[in-house]
Design a protein around this motif. Sequence first.
Motif, PDB file in Angstrom:
ATOM      1  N   GLN D  52      12.843  23.575  66.756  1.00  0.00           N
ATOM      2  CA  GLN D  52      13.427  22.905  67.918  1.00  0.00           C
ATOM      3  C   GLN D  52      14.036  21.563  67.502  1.00  0.00           C
ATOM      4  OE1 GLN D  52      10.935  21.249  71.242  1.00  0.00           O
ATOM      5  NE2 GLN D  52      11.916  22.890  72.395  1.00  0.00           N
ATOM      6  N   ALA D  55      17.321  22.278  66.033  1.00  0.00           N
ATOM      7  CA  ALA D  55      18.286  22.681  67.065  1.00  0.00           C
ATOM      8  C   ALA D  55      18.774  21.462  67.843  1.00  0.00           C
ATOM      9  CB  ALA D  55      17.649  23.700  68.004  1.00  0.00           C
ATOM     10  N   ILE D  56      17.900  20.503  68.089  1.00  0.00           N
ATOM     11  CA  ILE D  56      18.310  19.272  68.785  1.00  0.00           C
ATOM     12  C   ILE D  56      19.283  18.495  67.897  1.00  0.00           C
ATOM     13  CG2 ILE D  56      17.465  17.014  69.575  1.00  0.00           C
ATOM     14  CD1 ILE D  56      14.972  18.517  70.618  1.00  0.00           C
ATOM     15  N   GLU D  58      21.343  19.707  65.846  1.00  0.00           N
ATOM     16  CA  GLU D  58      22.630  20.404  65.913  1.00  0.00           C
ATOM     17  C   GLU D  58      23.339  20.207  67.248  1.00  0.00           C
ATOM     18  OE1 GLU D  58      24.324  22.286  63.546  1.00  0.00           O
ATOM     19  OE2 GLU D  58      22.830  21.301  62.288  1.00  0.00           O
ATOM     20  N   ALA D  59      22.560  20.154  68.324  1.00  0.00           N
ATOM     21  CA  ALA D  59      23.158  20.226  69.665  1.00  0.00           C
ATOM     22  C   ALA D  59      23.769  18.908  70.125  1.00  0.00           C
ATOM     23  CB  ALA D  59      22.113  20.691  70.688  1.00  0.00           C
ATOM     24  N   PHE D  60      23.299  17.802  69.585  1.00  0.00           N
ATOM     25  CA  PHE D  60      23.767  16.503  70.061  1.00  0.00           C
ATOM     26  C   PHE D  60      24.393  15.708  68.923  1.00  0.00           C
ATOM     27  CE2 PHE D  60      20.214  17.868  72.700  1.00  0.00           C
ATOM     28  CZ  PHE D  60      20.803  17.821  73.954  1.00  0.00           C
TER      29      PHE D  60
END
Lengths: 182, 182, 182, 182
Positions: D52, D55-56, D58-60
Amino acid sequence: MLALHTPAPEWKISKWLNTAKPISLEHLRGRVVVVYAFQMLCPGCVSHGLPQAKAIREAFSEADVTVIGLHTVFEHHDVMNEKALQTFLHEYRIRFPVGIDQADAASDIPLSMQMYRLRGTPSILIIDREGVLRHHHFGQLDDLRAGAMIGELLSKGVDRLEYGNNEKRNIDRQCDENTCSA
Amino acid sequence: MLALHTPAPEWKISKWLNTAKPISLEHLRGRVVVVYAFQMLCPGCVSHGLPQAKAIREAFSEADVTVIGLHTVFEHHDVMNEKALQTFLHEYRIRFPVGIDQADAASDIPLSMQMYRLRGTPSILIIDREGVLRHHHFGQLDDLRAGAMIGELLSKGVDRLEYGNNEKRNIDRQCDENTCSA
Amino acid sequence: MLALHTPAPEWKISKWLNTAKPISLEHLRGRVVVVYAFQMLCPGCVSHGLPQAKAIREAFSEADVTVIGLHTVFEHHDVMNEKALQTFLHEYRIRFPVGIDQADAASDIPLSMQMYRLRGTPSILIIDREGVLRHHHFGQLDDLRAGAMIGELLSKGVDRLEYGNNEKRNIDRQCDENTCSA
Amino acid sequence: MLALHTPAPEWKISKWLNTAKPISLEHLRGRVVVVYAFQMLCPGCVSHGLPQAKAIREAFSEADVTVIGLHTVFEHHDVMNEKALQTFLHEYRIRFPVGIDQADAASDIPLSMQMYRLRGTPSILIIDREGVLRHHHFGQLDDLRAGAMIGELLSKGVDRLEYGNNEKRNIDRQCDENTCSA
C-alpha cells in the motif's frame, strides 16, 4: 535442471528445523514428496511459493504427501542465516519441516541446489512414491497444475500399492471438512 | 447427491451453445469430463466456478479433459433464458460447450439437475475416462483440490489406456508455455 | 466526456429500483455523489465497478456520500431489461438506489449516457457537494485514487459547510469497527 | 496512541536508507506525510502495509505526498538488523526513504515507536501539510479509506495554500496515464 523420470538424489542438509530428527528422502518411499526450494527474502517465495506449500500441506493427508521446505540461500548468506530463518518460520507460521541446504565452501550455491540444478527460487520439485523425480518448476506454478501433478502421482502409487480407496476417501473427506462446501 | 463411483447418467439438454452438434456423455469415453453446473446470474458461479472452468480448459489438453457448462436454471427462469445466456457467454468470453438443462414442466428444477441431485449452483461433477462419476461438489472448490481430482483421473486412465508419456509431456509443455516460468 | 468543473446535468431515469421515490441530483446538494454507470452483463462492472460502489457505500456515511447506480444499457437491450436487472440486484445484494437510464427511441445509447458523454461501462462520475462534476473515469479505477477523489471533495464541502469534525469522526469510527485493526 | 489533531513529534532515527540525507518532519511542511511503521519479518507488513505504501507513492505526486518507512523493530532485533533491512529493501524494490527507529537501551521498543505510542506493526500515521497528526491506524487499512484520508488532507492544504487546480490536475493526470482507462 536435473533429468526428470530418474531417481531423485538425497538432499544435503546442514540443519533441520520444524522436525525432531533429520528426514531422508529414502525414508519417504510410498509418499509423494513436494519440495519447495526458497529463500526467506525472496518476494516470489513469500507471496506464492510458501503459501502454496502450506495449502498443499492442508489439502492432502500426511500419509500420502510430504511437504519439505529447502532453504537454498545463494546470495546474502549473512542475513539469511539460521537464526533469521527460525524467526521467519515462526512469524510466517510455517510448520512443515525445513532443511537448510548445505553450504559449499567453494561456491555461493549450496550443495542440494547444485545437485538438482535449480535455476533459482522458488523452485518446486515433485517426487513420486518410488523416489523418482517427476516435476521440476522454477517460478510460480498455478494451483490447478500443481494439484494435477500431485493427483497424478498419488493415483499412480495407489494402483501399484493398492490403497486406492483409502486415498480417494481421504481427498473427499478433507474437502468436505474445509473449503469445498458453499 | 448421486452416488459416486457409479456410471454418470446421460444429461438432458434442450439446446447446446458453443458447439456445432450435441454432445453425449457416451461419446466422451476416454476423456475426463468436468461439468460446471451454473446459472448466469449466480454470483459464485461468475466469480469462481466459471473462471475455474476456463482455467481447466487452458491447463489441460482437449484430448484428455472435456469441460462442459450446464445451465441449470432453477429460479428466475424468464430472465435467464436462451438469448440472455448467449449474451452472457459472449460478454464473458466463455468458449467451451454449454448445454441448457432441459426444463421439467412439473418442477422448477430442470431434468439433469434432478438426475444428478444437485444441491444448487455452482456444482462441479468430475467423471472419469470410463464414464464413472468420481467427484461431486456444491460450492467453491479450490484449484489445488480440483487439480488433484483431475490429475488423479487422468493418470488412472493412462495406466489402463497406456498413453501415459503423452499425458505427462502434455502437462509439462503447456505449463512451460504459459505461466509456470518466473 | 462532459467538461469537468461544470454543473452536473440532471439524469434522465425511466424507473428507479432500491428506492421508494425518484432521486434528483438537485436534492443531493450538500453530499458528494458517486455514480456508477454499469450494465448488468458487463464483466468489468460485475468484477470491479459494482464491488467498489458497495465498498464506498460501506466506507462513508450516507449523510456525506450518496452512491447511485445508473443502468446505461447500450447493447443487448432485450436481455438486460427491468426484470432481469431486478433479479441481478437481488442476487448480487446491491442495495443502493439504481436508476434505469431512459431509452432514446432514436439511438441505442440511453439519454443520461448521451448527456454525460460516457464512453462505455463501467464509468464513474463524482459530483461535489455543490453539484459540480469533478471526476469522470471510464474503466477500472483503483480504490486508492477513488478514495482520494472522494476524500478531497468531502473535505472541501466541510470547510464551507462547517461539519468537518462530524466528517472526520465518521471515517475514523467506521474504520475502527470494520477492517482497520489487526 | 498519540492524540490526534496535535503536532506530530519529530521521529528519532539512527540511520536513513534510500535517501542521501536525513529527513526531518519539520522540512516536510506543506506536504501530506504518510508513515508506514513496519518490521521486515512482519507478514502483514509485507503482504499489505508495504504494497500500500508503494501504491501511495505511485498514486500521488512527490510534491504533495511524502511516503516514509519507519523500521520499528521491537522483537528479534538481531536478525532484523541494518544489513538485513538493506537486503530486504533491495529484494522487495522499496525505493522510498526508510528510517531505522532508534533503539532504546532500556527497552525493546525503539524511541519513535514509544513517542507515537504505536501498538505494533503495521501502523500507519498520516500527518497533514501543517505537521499535525490526523490519522493513526494499527493493522490493515483498506485502500478506499487510506485514499480518502489522504485526499481529505491534500484538499485542505490546497484551500489554504491556494494551489488547488495544480492538485486536481495532478491526480487526474496520473490516473489517466496509469490504470484508470479500460
